[in-house]
Design an enzyme around this catalytic site. Structure first.
Site, PDB file in Angstrom:
ATOM      1  N   HIS A 166     -61.359   8.615 -44.153  1.00 22.88           N
ATOM      2  CA  HIS A 166     -60.994   8.440 -45.476  1.00 22.88           C
ATOM      3  C   HIS A 166     -61.283   7.411 -46.332  1.00 22.88           C
ATOM      4  O   HIS A 166     -62.966   6.241 -46.088  1.00 22.88           O
ATOM      5  CB  HIS A 166     -59.676   7.951 -44.813  1.00 22.88           C
ATOM      6  CG  HIS A 166     -58.353   7.450 -45.525  1.00 22.88           C
ATOM      7  ND1 HIS A 166     -57.545   6.406 -46.273  1.00 22.88           N
ATOM      8  CD2 HIS A 166     -57.441   8.291 -45.337  1.00 22.88           C
ATOM      9  CE1 HIS A 166     -56.888   6.868 -46.841  1.00 22.88           C
ATOM     10  NE2 HIS A 166     -56.366   8.405 -46.068  1.00 22.88           N
ATOM     11  N   ASP A 194     -54.960  14.194 -40.866  1.00 17.06           N
ATOM     12  CA  ASP A 194     -55.123  15.641 -40.651  1.00 17.06           C
ATOM     13  C   ASP A 194     -56.136  16.459 -39.643  1.00 17.06           C
ATOM     14  O   ASP A 194     -55.825  17.541 -39.476  1.00 17.06           O
ATOM     15  CB  ASP A 194     -55.993  15.733 -41.701  1.00 17.06           C
ATOM     16  CG  ASP A 194     -55.176  16.225 -43.097  1.00 17.06           C
ATOM     17  OD1 ASP A 194     -55.721  15.610 -44.255  1.00 17.06           O
ATOM     18  OD2 ASP A 194     -54.118  16.906 -43.366  1.00 17.06           O
TER      19      ASP A 194
HETATM   20  C1  SDX Z   1     -55.902  13.350 -46.946  1.00 14.56           C
HETATM   21  O1  SDX Z   1     -55.851   9.710 -50.097  1.00 14.56           O
HETATM   22  C2  SDX Z   1     -55.540   9.619 -48.628  1.00 14.56           C
HETATM   23  O2  SDX Z   1     -54.071   9.153 -48.699  1.00 14.56           O
HETATM   24  C3  SDX Z   1     -54.575  11.589 -47.903  1.00 14.56           C
HETATM   25  C4  SDX Z   1     -54.079  11.291 -47.185  1.00 14.56           C
HETATM   26  C5  SDX Z   1     -52.419  10.805 -48.188  1.00 14.56           C
HETATM   27  O3  SDX Z   1     -52.403  10.490 -47.323  1.00 14.56           O
HETATM   28  O4  SDX Z   1     -52.757  11.211 -48.839  1.00 14.56           O
HETATM   29  O5  SDX Z   1     -54.407  10.616 -46.761  1.00 14.56           O
HETATM   30  C6  SDX Z   1     -54.489  13.027 -47.264  1.00 14.56           C
HETATM   31  O6  SDX Z   1     -56.500  13.531 -47.566  1.00 14.56           O
HETATM   32  C7  SDX Z   1     -57.123  12.011 -45.421  1.00 14.56           C
HETATM   33  C8  SDX Z   1     -58.242  13.086 -45.913  1.00 14.56           C
HETATM   34  C9  SDX Z   1     -58.613  14.472 -45.786  1.00 14.56           C
HETATM   35  N1  SDX Z   1     -60.181  15.403 -45.349  1.00 14.56           N
HETATM   36  C10 SDX Z   1     -60.457  14.910 -44.646  1.00 14.56           C
HETATM   37  O7  SDX Z   1     -60.104  15.197 -43.730  1.00 14.56           O
HETATM   38  C11 SDX Z   1     -61.777  16.391 -45.587  1.00 14.56           C
HETATM   39  C12 SDX Z   1     -63.116  15.705 -44.807  1.00 14.56           C
HETATM   40  N2  SDX Z   1     -63.247  13.995 -45.287  1.00 14.56           N
HETATM   41  C13 SDX Z   1     -64.152  13.809 -46.174  1.00 14.56           C
HETATM   42  O8  SDX Z   1     -64.113  14.716 -47.000  1.00 14.56           O
HETATM   43  C14 SDX Z   1     -63.972  12.443 -46.442  1.00 14.56           C
HETATM   44  O9  SDX Z   1     -64.110  11.691 -45.774  1.00 14.56           O
HETATM   45  C15 SDX Z   1     -62.710  12.303 -47.674  1.00 14.56           C
HETATM   46  C16 SDX Z   1     -63.146  13.069 -48.707  1.00 14.56           C
HETATM   47  C17 SDX Z   1     -61.645  12.071 -47.149  1.00 14.56           C
HETATM   48  C18 SDX Z   1     -63.289  10.749 -48.272  1.00 14.56           C
HETATM   49  O10 SDX Z   1     -63.990  10.311 -49.184  1.00 14.56           O
HETATM   50  P1  SDX Z   1     -65.191   9.219 -49.782  1.00 14.56           P
HETATM   51  O11 SDX Z   1     -64.058   7.850 -49.373  1.00 14.56           O
HETATM   52  O12 SDX Z   1     -65.257   9.754 -51.406  1.00 14.56           O
HETATM   53  O13 SDX Z   1     -66.109   8.754 -48.715  1.00 14.56           O
HETATM   54  P2  SDX Z   1     -67.520   9.339 -49.175  1.00 14.56           P
HETATM   55  O14 SDX Z   1     -67.769  11.190 -48.973  1.00 14.56           O
HETATM   56  O15 SDX Z   1     -68.582   8.902 -50.227  1.00 14.56           O
HETATM   57  O16 SDX Z   1     -68.487   9.454 -47.882  1.00 14.56           O
HETATM   58  C19 SDX Z   1     -69.396   8.384 -47.254  1.00 14.56           C
HETATM   59  C20 SDX Z   1     -70.047   8.365 -46.065  1.00 14.56           C
HETATM   60  C21 SDX Z   1     -71.104   9.738 -46.873  1.00 14.56           C
HETATM   61  O17 SDX Z   1     -72.144   9.288 -46.432  1.00 14.56           O
HETATM   62  P3  SDX Z   1     -73.563   9.526 -47.249  1.00 14.56           P
HETATM   63  O18 SDX Z   1     -73.489   9.661 -48.668  1.00 14.56           O
HETATM   64  O19 SDX Z   1     -72.800   7.656 -46.740  1.00 14.56           O
HETATM   65  O20 SDX Z   1     -75.147   8.900 -45.951  1.00 14.56           O
HETATM   66  O21 SDX Z   1     -69.663   8.943 -44.883  1.00 14.56           O
HETATM   67  C22 SDX Z   1     -70.066  10.643 -45.363  1.00 14.56           C
HETATM   68  C23 SDX Z   1     -70.040  11.031 -46.343  1.00 14.56           C
HETATM   69  O22 SDX Z   1     -71.186  12.324 -46.326  1.00 14.56           O
HETATM   70  N3  SDX Z   1     -68.835  11.284 -45.053  1.00 14.56           N
HETATM   71  C24 SDX Z   1     -68.574  12.262 -43.709  1.00 14.56           C
HETATM   72  C25 SDX Z   1     -67.221  12.743 -43.697  1.00 14.56           C
HETATM   73  N4  SDX Z   1     -66.635  11.940 -44.603  1.00 14.56           N
HETATM   74  C26 SDX Z   1     -67.370  11.155 -44.787  1.00 14.56           C
HETATM   75  N5  SDX Z   1     -69.811  13.277 -42.716  1.00 14.56           N
HETATM   76  C27 SDX Z   1     -69.514  13.640 -42.295  1.00 14.56           C
HETATM   77  N6  SDX Z   1     -68.036  14.601 -42.374  1.00 14.56           N
HETATM   78  C28 SDX Z   1     -67.330  13.260 -42.616  1.00 14.56           C
HETATM   79  N7  SDX Z   1     -66.005  14.012 -42.644  1.00 14.56           N
END
Ligand code: SDX
Length: 428
Positions: A307, A364
């Site tokens: 998140h 989710d």
């Molecule tokens: C919602 O913003 C809100 O409030 C949203 C929400 C709402 O109520 O409106 O809460 C609803 O959208 C919840 C999120 C639902 N999405 C998912 O479940 C999709 C999977 N999650 C990711 O895509 C990700 O975690 C995000 C998009 C939710 C957050 O992305 P960020 O904050 O941009 O974080 P990032 O992509 O920069 O990740 C940081 C690190 C990275 O690794 P490094 O580059 O540091 O090595 O964490 C890793 C990412 O690769 N990472 C994951 C991961 N999520 C982040 N690795 C594996 N699986 C994941 N799900």
């Protein structure tokens, strides 16, 4: 005593005001930075940038706190109705009995959708994703109710638009599902409450009544409340920036629906179920899939994990996980995907990769399992999120317009070609 932040640019010191919110969050106000220094800031994804001040929702990502207008989400989810919470988010206070009855009555008055809109559904292909249907039909409301396009937005016209939107979205959502299975549309029945009415329009048939199950109604009510607002998330920021051009509420919410559809945002609940199913079909080898999620060369991500703001458990995920157990037990559903989800959560939460990055289950992760148990079709999961988030979008749009916030127009740093002359095509 107002505090300031100092920055030194080209040996010149600049003082910037510090803004402190009611929960002691601090921000550096850079609204005059470019005028005084010629510099702008840059922050892709706005991870460190506040777009506004707001009195609607407070969340603390480190402590896993979420409150709507100061009320903890746990208390609202366990005690309130979704329309009560909608009123709270939009108008700022919990309604008393008379105000709630009036609000519910006004919404019942507008649950029908203009008959001419049914022709839209005839044009969509059966495989049309309901989120695409919802965003376009919501946007078309502005053509059916042109008074909503009034930029000076008197409160009476705004309240009528708010009531129409809250009343008609469930009807459109249910009709988009009925359209996808080519079943006849069911009309709203105003003796039913908001969640009962939606379920009836989704599952009743002209040939047989839908038996209202209070367990399912309670679960839907709770899920809608848990999704109702979440401060400046991607879709809400979209609603605000579209509305900041004085676009009408229908168009602004339609844009929010489009943003929510993305798999990184509200579309994640559908992707979670598809992921769990893939793991189940693959033999349930959870360790293998966790390793794939960690592999930078593998595009697979653990949907429903991570998140932007919560670096602790998403408080909504906790409530939904508990509700999951209750609902499946009460309905006598034994879903192997729930077992896989629990195993996946356990493995991930013990894995350093996830711990180091503070990746926890988000709202989710479990919601799709409940929706599946409630017989909501997978392609309707994100529509359920939109139904829940509607009052939050409305509240944030209303706050932005009442505060007369300026049109949103971020700056950029240009990285393209310097000036160069046109060359005729014959010479390229
Ligand atoms: C919602 O913003 C809100 O409030 C949203 C929400 C709402 O109520 O409106 O809460 C609803 O959208 C919840 C999120 C639902 N999405 C998912 O479940 C999709 C999977 N999650 C990711 O895509 C990700 O975690 C995000 C998009 C939710 C957050 O992305 P960020 O904050 O941009 O974080 P990032 O992509 O920069 O990740 C940081 C690190 C990275 O690794 P490094 O580059 O540091 O090595 O964490 C890793 C990412 O690769 N990472 C994951 C991961 N999520 C982040 N690795 C594996 N699986 C994941 N799900």
């Amino acid at each position: 005593m107002s505090r300031t932040a100092k920055i030194v640019l080209n040996e010149n010191e600049h003082e910037l005001p510090v803004v402190t919110g009611s929960e002691n969050e601090n921000a550096i106000d850079i609204s005059k930075l470019r005028a005084s220094t010629g510099y702008i800031t840059i922050d892709p994804g706005y991870k460190n940038t506040g777009a506004t001040t707001s009195a609607i929702t407070f969340l603390d990502g480190e402590k896993g706190i979420l409150r709507y207008r100061g009320y903890p989400i746990e208390q609202l989810a366990n005690n309130a109705s979704f329309l009560e919470v909608s009123y709270l988010l939009i108008y700022g206070e919990l309604p008393n009995a008379v105000e709630l009855q009036l609000f519910e009555g006004n919404i019942k008055m507008h649950t029908l959708v203009h008959e001419d809109m049914k022709r839209f559904f005839e044009a969509y292909p059966a495989k049309a994703h309901p989120m695409g249907v919802l965003s376009s039909t919501v946007s078309s409301f502005a053509t059916f109710y042109p008074e909503s396009q009034n930029p000076n937005r008197n409160s009476e016209a705004v309240n009528l638009t708010i009531q129409r939107l809250i009343a008609k979205l469930p009807t459109l959502a249910a009709w988009s599902y009925k359209n996808s299975i080519r079943h006849p549309f069911m009309y709203p029945k105003n003796h039913l409450n908001y969640c009962e009415n939606f379920l009836n329009m989704m599952f009743a048939m002209p040939t047989e009544e839908y038996v209202i199950d209070p367990v399912i109604v309670d679960a839907i009510n709770k899920l809608l409340i848990l999704h109702a607002d979440h401060e400046q998330n991607c879709s809400t920021s979209t609603v605000r920036i579209v509305g900041s051009s004085q676009a009408n509420l229908y168009s602004s919410v339609s844009a929010g629906i489009c943003a929510l559809w993305g798999p990184l945002h509200g579309g994640a609940n559908q992707k979670v179920i598809e992921m769990l199913l893939k793991i189940h079909i693959d033999g349930g080898n959870v360790d293998k899939w966790v390793e794939k999620a960690k592999d930078k060369n593998d595009p697979f991500r653990l949907m429903g994990f991570g998140h932007r703001v919560y670096k602790n458990f998403d408080p909504r995920a906790r409530i939904i996980k508990k509700s999951c157990d209750d609902v499946l037990e009460k309905l006598g559903v034994d879903d192997p995907l729930l077992e896989i989800a629990k195993k996946l959560e356990k493995v991930a939460l013990e894995d350093d990769y996830f711990k180091e990055r503070n990746l926890y289950p988000n709202v989710d992760f479990y919601s799709g399992i409940i929706y599946k148990a409630l017989r909501i079709p997978t392609e309707m999961f994100t529509v359920m999120f939109a139904l829940g988030r509607l009052p939050g979008w409305i509240a944030q749009w209303k706050e932005m317009t009442e505060n007369n916030e300026p049109i949103g127009r971020p700056r950029q740093i240009y990285t393209g070609h310097g000036s160069r002359d046109y060359v005729d095509v014959s010479k390229r």
